[in-house]
Structure formats: C-alpha cells, structure tokens
Design an enzyme around this catalytic site. Structure first.
Site, PDB file in Angstrom:
ATOM      1  N   GLU A 250       0.819  -1.216   0.000  1.00  0.00           N
ATOM      2  CA  GLU A 250       0.000   0.000   0.000  1.00  0.00           C
ATOM      3  C   GLU A 250       0.856   1.273   0.000  1.00  0.00           C
ATOM      4  O   GLU A 250       1.155   1.829   1.049  1.00  0.00           O
ATOM      5  CB  GLU A 250      -0.938   0.028   1.215  1.00  0.00           C
TER       6      GLU A 250
ATOM      7  N   LYS B 147      -2.889  -2.107  -2.688  1.00  0.00           N
ATOM      8  CA  LYS B 147      -3.923  -1.218  -2.153  1.00  0.00           C
ATOM      9  C   LYS B 147      -3.511   0.207  -2.499  1.00  0.00           C
ATOM     10  O   LYS B 147      -2.474   0.687  -2.049  1.00  0.00           O
ATOM     11  CB  LYS B 147      -4.078  -1.399  -0.640  1.00  0.00           C
TER      12      LYS B 147
END
Length: 298
Positions: free
Chosen positions: A177, A214
């Site tokens: 992420e 993500k």
C-alpha cells in the site's frame, strides 16, 4: 485447505475488504467519529479496549459476512484479542467466512523526497510467525506519497516490495500500500510515476509469486488497469483516502477490476449510542453500497 479456500475467495469473489486496522495514532479519531470522546478512557489499554469493542460489534453484525465482505484487515491487538471467546481471525473465518489480514507496519518515517517510508520493522519475522499461528491469511503495510518526486516514489515502492518478499517467505499474502495523498496538486503525475515503479517491481518478482496492491483511487479512471491485469497481482483494492463514502464509491465504480478496502467510509454513520438494530441497519446499508460500487468496478 483453508488457505486455498481463502485464496480463492480473495482472488475471485465479488465484494470488498474491510479495513479495521486503526493503530495507536488513528484510534482516538476513529473513536471520536464513533461517538466516544477522550474522556471515556484514561490510558492506552482502555482506549484499545474500546476500539476492540467497536470492531467486535462491526464483525458480529449480521451483514458483516463473506457474501459481501470478502476480507478484513486487523490491527495487531485485534488479532491478539477474542470475540465471544474465540481468537478474532478464527472467528472471522469460521463464523462469517471473512478472510483475515494483519496490518504489520509500525507507522511512517519523516518525509523525505516527497514521501514517507515505513519505519523499520525489526520484529517483523516474529510477528509473521505469530500471524501464521493465528489463522491470518495475509498482511497490509502502508507508506505515503505526498509529491510527484520520482526518486521518492521509486524508494517507497522498492521498500514495499522488499518487505513484501519477506512476507511471501512466511507463506503470507502481502497487500502493498503506497498511498497517494488525495489532496496534493500533482496527484495525477505522482500516480503515473507510481504505476511505472510498481510495474517494474512486479516484472522482477518470481513467476510463482503474487502480491496484492492497495492504492488511492486514481485521478484518471482505469489508470491502474495494467496492474489489475498483471499475472503477479492477485487483486487490486482501493482505499477511500479521505473521500466521503459517496465520492469514494462513485470513483471506485469508474475503475474496472478494482474493489474497495475502506476504513473511515465503512464506519461512517455508526455510533456507540445506536441501538443494535439501528447500528446493524446502518452498517448493512453501508456494506451494500460499498459492495455495489466494488461490483460495478469488477
């Protein structure tokens, strides 16, 4: 067999991943939004107890199940806690068929070259070993891009993939992420740089390796389609990043193949003072709206 079932669900099923992983820094704000002010607790232990109660209430809600919520990201203390006497991750999968992930980063370093790398994680191997004993399927780790700085973005992506390989070595699925802050003026340019660096790292992964990504919802719809289609990517999920639930769902629906992994947008409208009926009804409507947006993007 359980991990194979979890993998199949995460890779193939319509739905979204709930982010229930607020850490020490973000917990007071999450509790405030839930209607619990700082005067309700006097130390960290009490604070984390209250946030665990909130998360347990969400997890136990009838609508929080694998039909629409295919996975959930947990904070370390939540993993170590229990729901109705059962370890949280086991409860998630056995009772609700929701795949458990664990947030493993220790927060952000100071900004340099327009980015905030992750702080060192000297105990990561030990944490990953514990995660394997607690029925965790995968992990999540966050770093932040605050400017379209090519050197900084290359460093942030390299760090994420280095740690990702360490996580893969423990048989766990890493969610990588590198969040782009949604308010920066050069967001679109930063996202183009991020895409190029991620593709570089994915192409260097072994053929038998897969990761999840993500990412902030991109300024340009479908910018990340090459990542969605990449053979080394199990799934691309989007964070809400400060957008309202309505805006986040609208942007998500415009990106093919990306599903949601929302935190604040998931808990919007929930309050400690609500009756169980009101709480469950509100959460069910939220889950459905995020599910529909994720489905539209698939």
């Amino acid at each position: 067999m359980t991990k194979a079932n979890m993998a199949r669900q995460i890779a193939e099923k319509n739905g979204f991943i709930a982010a229930l992983d607020q850490s020490g820094g973000s917990t007071p704000k999450a509790l405030r939004l839930y209607g619990v002010n700082e005067d309700a607790y006097s130390n960290d232990e009490e604070m984390f107890g209250l946030i665990h109660d909130m998360r347990a209430r969400i997890i136990k809600a009838p609508a929080f199940n694998g039909e629409k919520v295919i996975g959930a990201i947990l904070f370390e203390r939540t993993m170590d806690g229990e729901i109705d006497g059962t370890p949280t991750a086991e409860y998630l999968w056995n009772e609700h068929q929701v795949v458990p992930f664990l947030k493993v980063d220790k927060g952000l370093a100071d900004e340099a070259n327009g980015v905030q790398l992750m702080k060192p994680m000297p105990d990561l191997d030990h944490l990953l070993e514990r995660a394997n004993t607690k029925s965790i399927y995968g992990t999540k780790m966050r770093s932040v891009v605050n400017a379209a700085n090519r050197e900084g973005i290359a460093a942030i992506v390299a760090q994420q993939f280095d740690v990702g390989r360490q996580i893969l070595g423990h048989g766990l699925m890493p969610i990588i992420e590198p969040e782009v802050t949604i308010t920066i003026a050069d967001k679109a340019e930063a996202e183009e740089m991020l895409l190029a660096e991620i593709l570089k790292q994915l192409d260097a992964l072994g053929e038998d390796k897969k990761v999840m990504l993500k990412l902030s919802l991109p300024t340009k719809a479908n910018l990340y389609k090459p990542l969605v289609d990449h053979p080394r990517v199990m799934r691309v999920v989007a964070l809400s990043g400060g957008y309202s639930r309505e805006d986040a769902c609208e942007k998500l629906a415009a990106n093919d193949g990306i599903i949601a992994s929302f935190s604040r947008a998931l808990t919007e409208g929930l309050s400690a003072g609500q009756s169980d009926e009101d709480f469950n009804t509100t959460l069910a409507a939220t889950i459905d709206s995020i599910y529909q947006a994720s489905k539209a993007g698939c």
